[in-house]
Motif scaffolding. Sequence first.
Motif, short mmCIF file in Angstrom:
data_model
loop_
_atom_site.label_atom_id
_atom_site.label_comp_id
_atom_site.label_asym_id
_atom_site.label_seq_id
_atom_site.Cartn_x
_atom_site.Cartn_y
_atom_site.Cartn_z
N ARG A 96 0.83 -1.20 0.00
CA ARG A 96 0.00 0.00 0.00
C ARG A 96 0.86 1.26 0.00
N ARG A 97 1.85 1.28 0.87
CA ARG A 97 2.74 2.46 0.96
C ARG A 97 3.48 2.66 -0.36
N ASN A 98 3.93 1.56 -0.96
CA ASN A 98 4.64 1.63 -2.24
C ASN A 98 3.71 2.17 -3.32
N ALA A 99 2.52 1.62 -3.42
CA ALA A 99 1.58 2.02 -4.47
C ALA A 99 1.10 3.46 -4.31
N MET A 100 0.94 3.89 -3.09
CA MET A 100 0.42 5.22 -2.84
C MET A 100 1.51 6.29 -2.80
N GLY A 101 2.78 5.88 -2.90
CA GLY A 101 3.88 6.85 -2.90
C GLY A 101 4.06 7.56 -1.57
N VAL A 102 3.88 6.83 -0.49
CA VAL A 102 3.95 7.43 0.84
C VAL A 102 5.30 8.05 1.11
N ASP A 103 6.39 7.36 0.80
CA ASP A 103 7.72 7.90 1.09
C ASP A 103 7.98 9.19 0.32
N ALA A 104 7.56 9.23 -0.94
CA ALA A 104 7.73 10.45 -1.74
C ALA A 104 6.90 11.59 -1.15
N ALA A 105 5.70 11.29 -0.68
CA ALA A 105 4.85 12.32 -0.07
C ALA A 105 5.50 12.87 1.20
N ILE A 106 6.03 11.98 2.03
CA ILE A 106 6.68 12.42 3.26
C ILE A 106 7.90 13.27 2.93
N ASP A 107 8.70 12.83 1.95
CA ASP A 107 9.88 13.60 1.56
C ASP A 107 9.49 15.01 1.10
N GLU A 108 8.46 15.10 0.28
CA GLU A 108 8.04 16.41 -0.23
C GLU A 108 7.52 17.31 0.89
N ILE A 109 6.76 16.73 1.80
CA ILE A 109 6.26 17.50 2.93
C ILE A 109 7.43 17.99 3.81
N MET A 110 8.40 17.12 4.04
CA MET A 110 9.56 17.51 4.85
C MET A 110 10.34 18.64 4.19
N ILE A 111 10.50 18.59 2.87
CA ILE A 111 11.19 19.67 2.17
C ILE A 111 10.46 20.99 2.38
N SER A 112 9.14 20.96 2.26
CA SER A 112 8.33 22.16 2.47
C SER A 112 8.43 22.67 3.91
N LEU A 113 8.43 21.75 4.87
CA LEU A 113 8.51 22.15 6.27
C LEU A 113 9.86 22.75 6.63
N LEU A 114 10.91 22.28 5.99
CA LEU A 114 12.26 22.72 6.35
C LEU A 114 12.73 23.96 5.60
N LYS A 115 11.86 24.51 4.75
CA LYS A 115 12.24 25.74 4.02
C LYS A 115 12.21 26.93 4.93
#
Length: 115
Positions: A96-115
């Motif tokens: 499920r996590r693989n299909a839904m791209g969970v890791d990519a979503a978390i990475d993108e959110i973290m990039i936004s949070l750390l700006k």
Amino acid sequence: MSHEKIAKMLVVLRKKTEDGALTWAETEDKGIFQASFPKYAVRLFEAANPFENETDFVLQICNDNGDVVEEVRDTDLTSFFEKPYVFMRDLYELARRNAMGVDAAIDEIMISLLK
């Protein structure tokens, strides 16, 4: 039916998924995840147990026409895994996590949070 072969396949599916070497996709049916191969596909999903008031995790092997050629529930694998429900649930969650791209979503959110 050779549950032993399916149990071995499940171990490899899990390892390949954990390593990022296997890609899963959500099917047209919500909650059903599929990994495709040249002539076959495997599907994982949660389904009601017809004999108990619980759910099972189900693996289906489908041919290239979409026909189910084999199906196994976690309850069929008690001879091969100490806790087959937990093993299948964990594999389902990885898929499920693989299909839904969970890791990519978390990475993108973290990039936004750390700006």
